[in-house]
Design an enzyme around this catalytic site. Structure first.
Site, PDB file in Angstrom:
ATOM      1  N   CYS A 192     -64.116  -3.821  17.761  1.00  0.00           N
ATOM      2  CA  CYS A 192     -63.498  -5.017  18.336  1.00  0.00           C
ATOM      3  C   CYS A 192     -64.425  -5.650  19.371  1.00  0.00           C
ATOM      4  CB  CYS A 192     -62.168  -4.642  18.989  1.00  0.00           C
ATOM      5  SG  CYS A 192     -61.307  -6.046  19.727  1.00  0.00           S
ATOM      6  N   CYS A 208     -60.658  -5.721  27.102  1.00  0.00           N
ATOM      7  CA  CYS A 208     -59.227  -5.577  26.826  1.00  0.00           C
ATOM      8  C   CYS A 208     -58.763  -4.176  27.189  1.00  0.00           C
ATOM      9  CB  CYS A 208     -58.977  -5.853  25.344  1.00  0.00           C
ATOM     10  SG  CYS A 208     -57.294  -5.497  24.793  1.00  0.00           S
ATOM     11  N   CYS A 251     -57.636  -8.905  17.076  1.00  0.00           N
ATOM     12  CA  CYS A 251     -57.300  -7.549  17.537  1.00  0.00           C
ATOM     13  C   CYS A 251     -57.353  -6.630  16.330  1.00  0.00           C
ATOM     14  CB  CYS A 251     -55.913  -7.531  18.168  1.00  0.00           C
ATOM     15  SG  CYS A 251     -55.379  -5.868  18.635  1.00  0.00           S
ATOM     16  N   GLN A 260     -41.092   3.374  16.051  1.00  0.00           N
ATOM     17  CA  GLN A 260     -42.465   3.811  16.235  1.00  0.00           C
ATOM     18  C   GLN A 260     -43.436   2.678  15.901  1.00  0.00           C
ATOM     19  OE1 GLN A 260     -43.419   6.327  17.753  1.00  0.00           O
ATOM     20  NE2 GLN A 260     -42.035   8.034  17.475  1.00  0.00           N
ATOM     21  N   PHE A 310     -31.954  12.671  22.025  1.00  0.00           N
ATOM     22  CA  PHE A 310     -32.744  11.439  22.197  1.00  0.00           C
ATOM     23  C   PHE A 310     -32.983  10.830  20.810  1.00  0.00           C
ATOM     24  CE2 PHE A 310     -33.976  14.555  25.437  1.00  0.00           C
ATOM     25  CZ  PHE A 310     -33.737  13.863  26.619  1.00  0.00           C
ATOM     26  N   ASN A 352     -33.926   8.104  13.488  1.00  0.00           N
ATOM     27  CA  ASN A 352     -35.184   8.332  12.777  1.00  0.00           C
ATOM     28  C   ASN A 352     -35.289   9.748  12.200  1.00  0.00           C
ATOM     29  OD1 ASN A 352     -37.906   7.391  12.060  1.00  0.00           O
ATOM     30  ND2 ASN A 352     -38.649   8.816  13.599  1.00  0.00           N
ATOM     31  N   GLU A 409     -27.736  10.148  22.321  1.00  0.00           N
ATOM     32  CA  GLU A 409     -28.615   9.083  22.824  1.00  0.00           C
ATOM     33  C   GLU A 409     -27.971   8.446  24.046  1.00  0.00           C
ATOM     34  OE1 GLU A 409     -31.167   6.506  23.790  1.00  0.00           O
ATOM     35  OE2 GLU A 409     -31.732   7.742  22.070  1.00  0.00           O
ATOM     36  N   ASP A 455     -36.560  14.775  20.857  1.00  0.00           N
ATOM     37  CA  ASP A 455     -37.596  13.737  20.800  1.00  0.00           C
ATOM     38  C   ASP A 455     -37.468  12.838  22.036  1.00  0.00           C
ATOM     39  OD1 ASP A 455     -39.536  11.909  20.042  1.00  0.00           O
ATOM     40  OD2 ASP A 455     -38.243  10.855  18.623  1.00  0.00           O
ATOM     41  N   CYS A 465     -44.226  12.720  23.385  1.00  0.00           N
ATOM     42  CA  CYS A 465     -45.221  11.667  23.621  1.00  0.00           C
ATOM     43  C   CYS A 465     -45.985  11.916  24.913  1.00  0.00           C
ATOM     44  CB  CYS A 465     -44.571  10.284  23.618  1.00  0.00           C
ATOM     45  SG  CYS A 465     -43.255  10.067  24.824  1.00  0.00           S
TER      46      CYS A 465
END
Length: 429
Positions: free
Chosen positions: A64, A70, A152, A261, A290, A295, A311, A360, A386
């Protein structure tokens, strides 16, 4: 001049000069570099590589033209396979140094095409009055300014190609100084652009948006205030946003501002691995904590188990229940609203006994859930993370206090060219 010893968790080169740790952006392990410091503290400095005197075998030319300016990507100068290996080391280091645990097996990394993967994005918009032009893109590194980018590489090519046309569109609008953001949400059958508008459109603005949507085959939504104000604008007969999980014959409708996602191809592989590790069977009762819009819940139900999705967002609970109905899984999947960041043993017990559990959580992890697990807790837990740091923290409690073994762990390269590390871990009693 200094020699880079390793990478840190943000993808920066780490060196030591006169007893001080130097974090150097744009530098790779084994390289000899010159650098410029932009932040000094007593024990460390933050710097940028200004010259690579001896390059690493892992170094590649960034694809890029905006890389380095960026703030969207930080690792395009590193070969894609080496990025995955570096993330695996970050996961292992966090598990050991924070949780004092080691996985019995390190799973093969999940990764896919490194370019054009990003199906969710939020780009900023700014009319620069002095230059009488509009910028559309991500923020510059360490700055509130928007990068002057014409394309991008991590956006799908058809969306990258819209950055310059979007500039031209906003320049013509009466509210060009009152449109700070465009949110991109791509589905199987429709590309949605959500315009954050601070003032109403006039008739000419509306005509320009309709013409743009027809020309570029996108659907515009408008957002005047919070996420609950997002409404479709044009065309109104566009297909519904959705993504699919073909392995489980599942279609997942979603609204543009609901969490999904960023990388749908990797998500499919992640769901497949999570379900294989969890191994749900008919007659089992399984918790999906969660759960978002379902998903993992719906694939669990498709395997014949009874799943309870939990949730904190009421709107996502409604969406998950609706998605269960769309896929004919209402009999096996039910969804409950609860704040899992404030749960305790009593709150968890109210949900009933579970044979297995999938967790999750967001980056904060699932500390309260882990603390609340009783002695007769689930025999198997699959934890999708994550944040390697919070996974490691929670893994330490599961292994050292709750009687689990960390059977397996591995990374999921959901965000190529960034330092973001997703991972998955299997725990068994």
């Amino acid at each position: 001049m200094t020699i880079i010893e390793s990478l840190d968790h943000e993808g920066r080169g780490v060196a030591h000069v006169e007893g001080k740790t130097i974090f150097i952006e744009g530098a790779l392990p084994g390289e000899t570099v010159e650098y410029s410091t932009f932040k000094k503290k007593p024990s460390y400095e933050q710097a940028t590589a200004t010259k690579i005197l001896k390059p690493s075998f892992m170094r590649v030319t960034p694809r890029c033209p905006s890389f380095g300016l960026c703030g969207g990507c930080s690792m395009q100068h590193m070969e894609a396979g080496a990025q995955v290996a570096a993330k695996q080391r970050v996961l292992e280091d966090n598990l050991w140094h924070i949780g004092k645990v080691k996985a019995e097996e390190m799973l093969a990394a999940i990764y896919g095409p490194p370019w054009g993967y990003r199906h969710r994005a939020r780009v900023s918009v700014k009319y620069v009055r002095k230059k009488e032009r509009v910028l559309v893109g991500f923020h510059e590194k360490r700055s509130s300014f928007i990068a002057d980018m014409e394309s991008c590489e991590v956006l799908p090519p058809r969306i990258s190609a819209l950055l310059m046309p979007l500039r031209a569109l906003v320049e013509q609008l009466s509210i060009r100084e009152r449109l700070p953001q465009v949110e991109v949400a791509l589905g199987q059958d429709v590309d949605v652009l959500v315009l954050r508008i601070m003032d109403p459109l006039n008739e000419q603005d509306e005509a320009l948006l309709r013409a743009f949507a027809d020309r570029h085959r996108v659907q515009f939504f408008l957002q005047s205030k919070g996420p609950d104000t997002v409404q479709p604008f044009y065309p109104l007969d566009a297909p519904e946003l959705n993504y699919t999980l073909p392995d489980f014959d599942i279609v997942m409708p979603f609204r543009p501002t609901e969490f999904t996602q960023v990388n749908p191809d990797i998500n499919r592989v992640l769901v497949r691995r999570a379900i294989n590790l969890l191994d749900p069977k008919p007659g089992e009762r399984i918790a999906d904590l969660f759960c978002g819009l379902g998903n993992f819940s719906l694939p669990i139900a498709r395997r014949g188990a009874d799943v309870v999705g939990v949730e904190g967002s009421a709107s996502l609970v409604q969406r998950a229940q609706a998605n269960a109905e769309v896929n004919g899984l209402s009999a096996r999947a039910r969804f409950v609203e609860a704040n899992l960041f404030e749960t305790d043993a009593v709150g968890l017990k109210k949900l009933g006994h579970f044979d297995k559990m999938l967790i999750d959580p967001p980056c904060d992890g699932a500390a309260e859930v882990i603390k609340a697990l009783a002695e007769d807790g689930p025999q198997r837990i699959v934890y999708v993370s994550c944040s390697p740091a919070t996974l490691a923290r929670d893994a330490g409690v599961l292994v050292h206090e709750k009687g689990y073994r960390l059977k397996a762990a591995g990374v999921v390269n959901m965000f190529p060219h960034t330092a973001h590390v997703e991972s998955i871990a299997l725990f068994e009693k």
